[in-house]
Structure formats: structure tokens, C-alpha cells
Write a protein that holds these residues in place. Structure first.
Motif, short mmCIF file in Angstrom:
data_model
loop_
_atom_site.label_atom_id
_atom_site.label_comp_id
_atom_site.label_asym_id
_atom_site.label_seq_id
_atom_site.Cartn_x
_atom_site.Cartn_y
_atom_site.Cartn_z
N SER A 155 -11.43 -8.04 -3.60
CA SER A 155 -12.01 -9.35 -3.36
C SER A 155 -11.05 -10.06 -2.41
O SER A 155 -10.29 -10.94 -2.81
N ASN A 156 -11.05 -9.59 -1.16
CA ASN A 156 -10.09 -10.02 -0.15
C ASN A 156 -9.87 -11.53 -0.18
O ASN A 156 -10.83 -12.29 -0.14
N PRO A 157 -8.62 -12.00 -0.33
CA PRO A 157 -7.35 -11.27 -0.16
C PRO A 157 -6.80 -10.62 -1.43
O PRO A 157 -5.72 -10.04 -1.39
N TYR A 158 -7.51 -10.74 -2.56
CA TYR A 158 -6.98 -10.19 -3.81
C TYR A 158 -7.50 -8.79 -4.07
O TYR A 158 -8.67 -8.48 -3.81
N ILE A 159 -6.62 -7.95 -4.59
CA ILE A 159 -6.96 -6.56 -4.93
C ILE A 159 -6.36 -6.25 -6.29
O ILE A 159 -5.21 -6.60 -6.57
N SER A 160 -7.12 -5.56 -7.13
CA SER A 160 -6.58 -5.07 -8.40
C SER A 160 -6.85 -3.58 -8.51
O SER A 160 -7.82 -3.07 -7.93
N MET A 161 -6.00 -2.87 -9.25
CA MET A 161 -6.17 -1.42 -9.39
C MET A 161 -5.29 -0.90 -10.52
O MET A 161 -4.36 -1.57 -10.99
N ASP A 162 -5.60 0.31 -10.97
CA ASP A 162 -4.79 1.01 -11.97
C ASP A 162 -4.02 2.12 -11.28
O ASP A 162 -4.59 2.91 -10.51
N VAL A 163 -2.72 2.19 -11.56
CA VAL A 163 -1.84 3.16 -10.90
C VAL A 163 -1.13 4.01 -11.94
O VAL A 163 -0.58 3.48 -12.91
N THR A 164 -1.15 5.32 -11.74
CA THR A 164 -0.35 6.24 -12.57
C THR A 164 0.69 6.86 -11.65
O THR A 164 0.36 7.38 -10.58
N CYS A 165 1.96 6.81 -12.07
CA CYS A 165 3.04 7.18 -11.15
C CYS A 165 4.22 7.81 -11.87
O CYS A 165 4.29 7.83 -13.10
N SER A 166 5.17 8.29 -11.08
CA SER A 166 6.37 8.92 -11.61
C SER A 166 7.44 7.89 -11.93
O SER A 166 7.35 6.72 -11.54
N LYS A 167 8.48 8.35 -12.62
CA LYS A 167 9.65 7.53 -12.88
C LYS A 167 10.24 7.04 -11.56
O LYS A 167 10.22 7.75 -10.55
N GLY A 168 10.76 5.82 -11.55
CA GLY A 168 11.43 5.30 -10.37
C GLY A 168 10.54 4.59 -9.38
O GLY A 168 11.01 4.07 -8.37
N THR A 169 9.23 4.55 -9.67
CA THR A 169 8.29 3.86 -8.78
C THR A 169 8.36 2.36 -8.99
O THR A 169 8.32 1.88 -10.12
N TYR A 170 8.48 1.63 -7.90
CA TYR A 170 8.38 0.17 -7.94
C TYR A 170 6.97 -0.21 -7.51
O TYR A 170 6.59 0.01 -6.35
N ILE A 171 6.20 -0.77 -8.43
CA ILE A 171 4.83 -1.15 -8.09
C ILE A 171 4.84 -2.31 -7.09
O ILE A 171 3.97 -2.39 -6.21
N ARG A 172 5.84 -3.18 -7.18
CA ARG A 172 5.98 -4.25 -6.18
C ARG A 172 6.11 -3.67 -4.78
O ARG A 172 5.53 -4.17 -3.82
N SER A 173 6.90 -2.60 -4.68
CA SER A 173 7.09 -1.95 -3.37
C SER A 173 5.83 -1.26 -2.90
O SER A 173 5.53 -1.25 -1.69
#
Length: 291
Positions: A155-173
């Protein structure tokens, strides 16, 4: 008390605040969390007590899942709303298909540069301490893995999502990098960790509910906390060797042939859980004794 509590951390408190509350309620000296959540983030924060502090690293290395919301067209010093706005751009001309393609391009491995406002150290000094002094230093990129991104809502400019990731991931980055690739910048506005290893949001207990008179009810055993690892049994006559730290190459010592590099939950002759072990080309050895 020996075990793990699957805590849900609320907004406005640090991960250390959670540890302090658990320490006070349990009267246990050895207490540690399994991966920092920023004060403004919420979600799953498994806390280890007693002997379970020995398995913190094994929980931390497991994959994690998050719900994240971010805003396109804004860049801040911290990559989230805690920082100062340093740049603003118009994102309205971006098509949803273009945004979706860029988001999906981050699936898989990529070299991620951590934010300056992070707990990582440079020459023994926390990066966030340098950042607060207005000092920015070069950070080495780290190989991380984005296993999946789903439930993407734009919903530009806002975006939401679900993320599955490895250790050490910065979601902010990750949010910042998506904004950079789209050419408009982005900043994270909301973050919730929904899963760490086997610990899920649905099965968590809110930190506000934990008190001295009920803390024991929420403790998960070491064995249960490590149930994602396969089980292996020591055959009669070999237990003492394994407990004493010997690497055993005799194929008769175990009830099945272990895979090289795979971590196992190890049980003694009496089927009692004693620790975690691993096979290499020379034999099988207990890596972490838990008795």
C-alpha cells in the motif's frame, strides 16, 4: 531451574529487561536470552535458565521468522523510526509489480552490510556507541540467507511482509536495501519476531504474565528445546567414553550410522538425554555435554 521459557517481548523494553525480570521471578543466577530484539521490536525471545544457558548458541543459530512493516521514500540514521530522517523521496511513481520484483530478488543468499546502530563491535567498541558520537565506520558485509518472503502487502508507500531468514540477518538492513534498490530509500516502521527455532509466537508467554509464583509452569526442558535435532542412542559399553570427551570411531558404539556434520541429541544406555554430538570423518564425539 533448568530449561527455556518462550517469552513474548513487548514494545518499549530491552532484551536485557526481559532477562532481569526472569532472573527475579526464578531466583536463578544463570539466565540468558537467545538473540537481541531492539526495544521497539516485539516478539519471540526464548530465555534460557540454569544448564540451558549452555544451549543458547544452538538456539541462536536456528532460522528465525519476522513480520515487518516499512515505508518507502524515507531514510533514517538507524534504518527505523528511532533515528533522524536524512532523506525523503517520492515513491508514488513505483509500480506494485516493480516493488514486488525487487523484494523477491532478495530471496536467497546475499552480502548484507549491518547498520551502524547495531551491537556489533569495531575494534572492541559497539557500533551504536560510535554512531551516537556521529562516527560512521566501514562495516564488512556478512553472508546471510533470506529463506522466504511471503504475505507481501503493498500500500505504497507502506509495505508489510513475513520474512524467514538465517542467523545474523538485520531486518532493518533488508528494508533499507530494498529501498536502495528501488532508488527511493526505506525505513522500518514495525517489527515482530514470530519464530526462533521451534519457539513460536502462538506458544509464547507474554513477559507481563510471568511472576515468581508461576514461572516454573512455563519452563520447557532442554530435550524439548532441542527436539529439532535427530536422536541417536549410545550402545552398551560406550557411554563412559563419550561422556569423557573421547571421539569414538567404532561403528558399534551407536544405534545408527550418523551423517557427517549433522548434530544429534545423544542418549546413553539408559535412554537418558546427555548432550549434543556430531560425526566427522574420524568418529563421533559429544560436542556439548548437558548432564
Amino acid at each position: 531451574m533448568n530449561g527455556v521459557i518462550n517469552v513474548f517481548k513487548n514494545r518499549g523494553m530491552s532484551s536485557f529487561d526481559v532477562v532481569r525480570i526472569i532472573k527475579k521471578a526464578s531466583k536463578e543466577k544463570k539466565v540468558g536470552h537467545t538473540g537481541t530484539l531492539d526495544p521497539e521490536a516485539t516478539g519471540v525471545l526464548p530465555v534460557c535458565l540454569g544448564k540451558a544457558t549452555k544451549i543458547i548458541d544452538y538456539i541462536m543459530t536456528a532460522e528465525k521468522s519476522y513480520y515487518v512493516k516499512f515505508k518507502l521514500g524515507v531514510k533514517t540514521t538507524t534504518y527505523d523510526l528511532e533515528g533522524e530522517v536524512v532523506e525523503e523521496k517520492d515513491s508514488s511513481k513505483l509500480r506494485n509489480e516493480e516493488i514486488l520484483d525487487v523484494i523477491n530478488s532478495f530471496k536467497g543468499e546475499y552480502l548484507q552490510v549491518p547498520p551502524m546502530y547495531s551491537a556489533l563491535k569495531k575494534d572492541g567498541i559497539r557500533l551504536y556507541n560510535l554512531a551516537r558520537q556521529g562516527i560512521e565506520v566501514e562495516r564488512e558485509g556478512r553472508n546471510i540467507n533470506i529463506y522466504d518472503i511471503k504475505n507481501i502487502y503493498i500500500s505504497n508507500p507502506y509495505i508489510s511482509m513475513d520474512v524467514t531468514c538465517s542467523k545474523g540477518t538485520y531486518i532493518r538492513s533488508l528494508c533499507y536495501d530494498i529501498g536502495e534498490k528501488l532508488g527511493v530509500g526505506a525505513t522500518m516502521t514495525e517489527l515482530k519476531r514470530t519464530k526462533t527455532s521451534i519457539f513460536t509466537e502462538e506458544e509464547s508467554v507474554n513477559i507481563d504474565e510471568i511472576e515468581e509464583n508461576n514461572v516454573g509452569e512455563f519452563i520447557i526442558t532442554l530435550e524439548e528445546a532441542l527436539k529439532s535435532y535427530p536422536k541417536i542412542n549410545i550402545n552398551k559399553g560406550y557411554t563412559k567414553l563419550f561422556i569423557n570427551g573421547v571421539k569414538v570411531g567404532d561403528k558399534r558404539s551407536l544405534d545408527l550410522k550418523p551423517k557427517i556434520g549433522q548434530l544429534y541429541r545423544v542418549y546413553d544406555e539408559e535412554k537418558v538425554f546427555i548432550g549434543l554430538g556430531k560425526q566427522d570423518e574420524f568418529g563421533f564425539k559429544i560436542e556439548k555435554l548437558l548432564i
